[in-house]
Motif scaffolding. Structure first.
Motif, PDB file in Angstrom:
ATOM      1  N   ALA A 200      11.691  13.886  23.786  1.00  0.00           N
ATOM      2  CA  ALA A 200      11.069  14.348  25.030  1.00  0.00           C
ATOM      3  C   ALA A 200      11.474  15.786  25.341  1.00  0.00           C
ATOM      4  CB  ALA A 200      11.454  13.425  26.183  1.00  0.00           C
ATOM      5  N   ILE A 201      12.732  16.103  25.112  1.00  0.00           N
ATOM      6  CA  ILE A 201      13.217  17.466  25.365  1.00  0.00           C
ATOM      7  C   ILE A 201      12.578  18.452  24.400  1.00  0.00           C
ATOM      8  CG2 ILE A 201      15.264  18.958  25.257  1.00  0.00           C
ATOM      9  CD1 ILE A 201      16.889  16.549  26.244  1.00  0.00           C
ATOM     10  N   TYR A 202      12.520  18.079  23.141  1.00  0.00           N
ATOM     11  CA  TYR A 202      11.949  18.985  22.151  1.00  0.00           C
ATOM     12  C   TYR A 202      10.467  19.248  22.429  1.00  0.00           C
ATOM     13  CZ  TYR A 202      16.218  17.843  19.563  1.00  0.00           C
ATOM     14  OH  TYR A 202      17.523  17.667  19.188  1.00  0.00           O
ATOM     15  N   ARG A 203       9.750  18.229  22.816  1.00  0.00           N
ATOM     16  CA  ARG A 203       8.330  18.413  23.112  1.00  0.00           C
ATOM     17  C   ARG A 203       8.137  19.303  24.341  1.00  0.00           C
ATOM     18  NH1 ARG A 203       4.911  15.646  20.043  1.00  0.00           N
ATOM     19  NH2 ARG A 203       5.688  13.863  18.838  1.00  0.00           N
ATOM     20  N   ALA A 204       8.900  19.073  25.366  1.00  0.00           N
ATOM     21  CA  ALA A 204       8.775  19.873  26.592  1.00  0.00           C
ATOM     22  C   ALA A 204       9.139  21.332  26.326  1.00  0.00           C
ATOM     23  CB  ALA A 204       9.649  19.283  27.691  1.00  0.00           C
ATOM     24  N   ASN A 205      10.219  21.550  25.598  1.00  0.00           N
ATOM     25  CA  ASN A 205      10.647  22.921  25.320  1.00  0.00           C
ATOM     26  C   ASN A 205       9.656  23.654  24.418  1.00  0.00           C
ATOM     27  OD1 ASN A 205      12.945  22.609  26.853  1.00  0.00           O
ATOM     28  ND2 ASN A 205      14.325  22.309  25.111  1.00  0.00           N
ATOM     29  N   ALA A 206       9.099  22.940  23.444  1.00  0.00           N
ATOM     30  CA  ALA A 206       8.108  23.570  22.562  1.00  0.00           C
ATOM     31  C   ALA A 206       6.872  23.964  23.351  1.00  0.00           C
ATOM     32  CB  ALA A 206       7.740  22.622  21.422  1.00  0.00           C
ATOM     33  N   ASP A 207       6.416  23.075  24.226  1.00  0.00           N
ATOM     34  CA  ASP A 207       5.232  23.389  25.038  1.00  0.00           C
ATOM     35  C   ASP A 207       5.495  24.592  25.943  1.00  0.00           C
ATOM     36  OD1 ASP A 207       3.863  21.307  23.883  1.00  0.00           O
ATOM     37  OD2 ASP A 207       4.153  19.923  25.559  1.00  0.00           O
ATOM     38  N   LYS A 208       6.695  24.662  26.498  1.00  0.00           N
ATOM     39  CA  LYS A 208       7.055  25.793  27.361  1.00  0.00           C
ATOM     40  C   LYS A 208       7.065  27.098  26.565  1.00  0.00           C
ATOM     41  CE  LYS A 208      10.806  27.561  30.280  1.00  0.00           C
ATOM     42  NZ  LYS A 208      12.183  27.307  30.788  1.00  0.00           N
ATOM     43  N   HIS A 209       7.647  27.063  25.380  1.00  0.00           N
ATOM     44  CA  HIS A 209       7.728  28.272  24.564  1.00  0.00           C
ATOM     45  C   HIS A 209       6.341  28.726  24.112  1.00  0.00           C
ATOM     46  CE1 HIS A 209       9.427  31.347  22.123  1.00  0.00           C
ATOM     47  NE2 HIS A 209       9.218  30.743  20.960  1.00  0.00           N
ATOM     48  N   VAL A 210       5.499  27.784  23.713  1.00  0.00           N
ATOM     49  CA  VAL A 210       4.143  28.136  23.292  1.00  0.00           C
ATOM     50  C   VAL A 210       3.351  28.722  24.459  1.00  0.00           C
ATOM     51  CG1 VAL A 210       1.931  27.154  22.542  1.00  0.00           C
ATOM     52  CG2 VAL A 210       4.035  26.557  21.333  1.00  0.00           C
ATOM     53  N   ALA A 211       3.571  28.227  25.673  1.00  0.00           N
ATOM     54  CA  ALA A 211       2.910  28.801  26.852  1.00  0.00           C
ATOM     55  C   ALA A 211       3.323  30.254  27.047  1.00  0.00           C
ATOM     56  CB  ALA A 211       3.236  27.982  28.087  1.00  0.00           C
ATOM     57  N   GLU A 212       4.590  30.572  26.777  1.00  0.00           N
ATOM     58  CA  GLU A 212       5.059  31.960  26.863  1.00  0.00           C
ATOM     59  C   GLU A 212       4.420  32.815  25.777  1.00  0.00           C
ATOM     60  OE1 GLU A 212       9.218  31.317  26.456  1.00  0.00           O
ATOM     61  OE2 GLU A 212       9.558  30.949  28.603  1.00  0.00           O
ATOM     62  N   ILE A 213       4.283  32.250  24.584  1.00  0.00           N
ATOM     63  CA  ILE A 213       3.626  32.975  23.494  1.00  0.00           C
ATOM     64  C   ILE A 213       2.159  33.226  23.832  1.00  0.00           C
ATOM     65  CG2 ILE A 213       2.962  32.872  21.061  1.00  0.00           C
ATOM     66  CD1 ILE A 213       5.523  31.331  20.509  1.00  0.00           C
ATOM     67  N   ASP A 214       1.513  32.256  24.473  1.00  0.00           N
ATOM     68  CA  ASP A 214       0.112  32.441  24.889  1.00  0.00           C
ATOM     69  C   ASP A 214      -0.029  33.647  25.826  1.00  0.00           C
ATOM     70  OD1 ASP A 214      -0.930  30.343  23.429  1.00  0.00           O
ATOM     71  OD2 ASP A 214      -0.787  28.898  25.073  1.00  0.00           O
ATOM     72  N   LYS A 215       0.934  33.823  26.719  1.00  0.00           N
ATOM     73  CA  LYS A 215       0.902  34.975  27.622  1.00  0.00           C
ATOM     74  C   LYS A 215       1.089  36.275  26.840  1.00  0.00           C
ATOM     75  CE  LYS A 215       2.756  32.404  31.586  1.00  0.00           C
ATOM     76  NZ  LYS A 215       3.913  32.256  32.517  1.00  0.00           N
ATOM     77  N   LEU A 216       1.958  36.239  25.845  1.00  0.00           N
ATOM     78  CA  LEU A 216       2.147  37.407  24.983  1.00  0.00           C
ATOM     79  C   LEU A 216       0.857  37.756  24.255  1.00  0.00           C
ATOM     80  CD1 LEU A 216       3.944  39.491  23.477  1.00  0.00           C
ATOM     81  CD2 LEU A 216       4.518  37.655  21.865  1.00  0.00           C
TER      82      LEU A 216
ATOM     83  N   SER B 170       2.110  27.470  15.295  1.00  0.00           N
ATOM     84  CA  SER B 170       2.170  26.342  14.362  1.00  0.00           C
ATOM     85  C   SER B 170       3.580  26.163  13.804  1.00  0.00           C
ATOM     86  CB  SER B 170       1.183  26.548  13.207  1.00  0.00           C
ATOM     87  OG  SER B 170      -0.150  26.527  13.663  1.00  0.00           O
ATOM     88  N   VAL B 171       4.277  27.274  13.610  1.00  0.00           N
ATOM     89  CA  VAL B 171       5.654  27.207  13.130  1.00  0.00           C
ATOM     90  C   VAL B 171       6.564  26.610  14.203  1.00  0.00           C
ATOM     91  CG1 VAL B 171       7.623  28.573  12.331  1.00  0.00           C
ATOM     92  CG2 VAL B 171       5.308  29.125  11.537  1.00  0.00           C
ATOM     93  N   VAL B 172       6.340  26.996  15.452  1.00  0.00           N
ATOM     94  CA  VAL B 172       7.124  26.426  16.555  1.00  0.00           C
ATOM     95  C   VAL B 172       6.968  24.908  16.582  1.00  0.00           C
ATOM     96  CG1 VAL B 172       7.375  26.308  19.072  1.00  0.00           C
ATOM     97  CG2 VAL B 172       7.029  28.526  17.949  1.00  0.00           C
ATOM     98  N   TYR B 173       5.760  24.436  16.413  1.00  0.00           N
ATOM     99  CA  TYR B 173       5.535  22.988  16.412  1.00  0.00           C
ATOM    100  C   TYR B 173       6.150  22.327  15.182  1.00  0.00           C
ATOM    101  CZ  TYR B 173       2.344  23.418  20.378  1.00  0.00           C
ATOM    102  OH  TYR B 173       1.814  23.642  21.621  1.00  0.00           O
ATOM    103  N   ALA B 174       6.169  23.035  14.051  1.00  0.00           N
ATOM    104  CA  ALA B 174       6.820  22.489  12.859  1.00  0.00           C
ATOM    105  C   ALA B 174       8.324  22.363  13.071  1.00  0.00           C
ATOM    106  CB  ALA B 174       6.522  23.366  11.645  1.00  0.00           C
ATOM    107  N   VAL B 175       8.913  23.343  13.748  1.00  0.00           N
ATOM    108  CA  VAL B 175      10.335  23.267  14.103  1.00  0.00           C
ATOM    109  C   VAL B 175      10.574  22.076  15.028  1.00  0.00           C
ATOM    110  CG1 VAL B 175      12.194  24.424  15.357  1.00  0.00           C
ATOM    111  CG2 VAL B 175      10.775  25.724  13.747  1.00  0.00           C
TER     112      VAL B 175
END
Length: 324
Positions: free
Chosen positions: A162-178, A144-149
């Motif tokens: 568009a870049i911010y949305r794509a990068n946030a989705d990518k980072h959250v996908a990595e967090i999901d794996k963690l 939720s903090v990542v999305y707030a950023v």
């Protein structure tokens, strides 16, 4: 909150300095964005989401305690010139709260921790109406903090949406794996051994999310005192529950943990330091542990292995440094 005359005088000097900087600031915004974040965790989220579109500076580096941190004149200058200032909120930066509330009247300032739904937060044990701020210890909340950023960056720089949305989705996908890794290894710790005893109470969200009893010598804030009665209570717990390992933290002095070990030893209970956890700050810049994912990977891997569970020495990505 009470402030001394010295504190009020300093606050006044801060206001004057900020006003002077604003009056000298140009209206043009340079690219990349100039982003200032209080903690290293927030700075990492901003770097992950912004990519090359922002230069991100963290005010608090490795080993710095945000509970007691006070702004310097160079901090004030950096924030006054920033296109975006990101702070945590939830009373984490306790000594800076009044400053940020005032700064937000003049500048682009966002408390990203406040974006989390309040019904998902734990109450602050020491302050009525406030919450435990250590939400990064549960990656599910940190998303939720990542999305707030992300949202703060989009508002500041709409052309980069568009870049911010794509990068946030990518980072959250990595967090999901963690998160999946954490669930897999945490459950291997024997149930009776799932007791996480640390210097201060920073791991309650981790405990709630992954079924550990969490005990801190100090309270949620490192500003609270650990009295002899509290140390004695925890020594009794160590002996009664046959706890074999306790943990120190990178941003909190370890003297209280040493006192526990000595007290338990006097009662015939052998206890070792299971390792150093990252609590209120990440590892050194440029290292895997100096990223949010590396910080949490380090913590859960170390906790699991020290308390009798099974986790790979290199962590879920095999990137942990030996002995980290």
């Amino acid at each position: 909150m009470r402030f001394s005359n010295n504190a009020r005088a300093f606050a006044l000097s801060v206001t004057l300095l900020v006003s002077a900087l604003f009056s000298n600031a140009g209206v043009a915004q340079a690219k990349p964005l100039n982003v200032v974040a209080t903690t290293s965790m927030i700075a990492d989220a901003a770097r992950q989401v912004a990519g090359d579109r922002a230069d991100v500076t963290a005010l608090m580096g490795p080993g710095v305690d945000p509970h007691s941190y006070r702004q310097t004149r160079s901090d004030i200058a950096a924030m006054a010139r920033a296109d975006l200032v990101l702070w945590h909120g939830l009373y984490l930066e306790a000594q800076l709260e009044e400053f940020f509330l005032d700064l937000a009247k003049r500048r682009n300032v966002v408390a990203v921790g406040e974006a989390i739904d309040k019904d998902k937060l734990l109450s602050h044990a020491e302050y009525n109406g406030r919450y435990d701020p250590h939400v990064w210890m549960d990656p599910q909340l940190w998303e939720s903090v990542v999305y707030a950023v992300r949202d703060a960056l989009i508002k500041t720089d709409p052309d980069g949406e568009a870049i911010y949305r794509a990068n946030a989705d990518k980072h959250v996908a990595e967090i999901d794996k963690l998160i999946e890794y954490m669930k897999t290894v945490a459950v291997t710790v024997p149930e009776k051994s799932r007791v996480l005893l640390t210097a201060h109470d920073a791991f309650s969200y981790f405990g709630r999310g992954y079924d550990f009893d969490v005990l801190g010598i100090q309270g949620i804030s490192t500003e609270s005192e650990a009295g002899l009665r509290r140390v004695e209570e925890l020594v009794n717990t160590i002996v009664d529950r046959n706890i074999s390992a306790v943990f120190v933290e990178s941003s909190v002095p370890e003297r209280n943990v040493r006192a526990l070990i000595e007290g338990a030893g006097a009662r015939g209970q052998d206890v070792v330091i299971g390792g150093t956890l990252f609590s209120d700050a990440m590892g050194e810049p440029g290292t895997y542990e100096g990223t949010y994912i590396g910080m949490i990977d380090h913590n859960v891997t170390l906790i699991t292995r020290a308390l009798g569970g099974v986790a790979p020495e290199g962590g879920f990505q095999g990137k942990l440094t030996a002995g980290s």
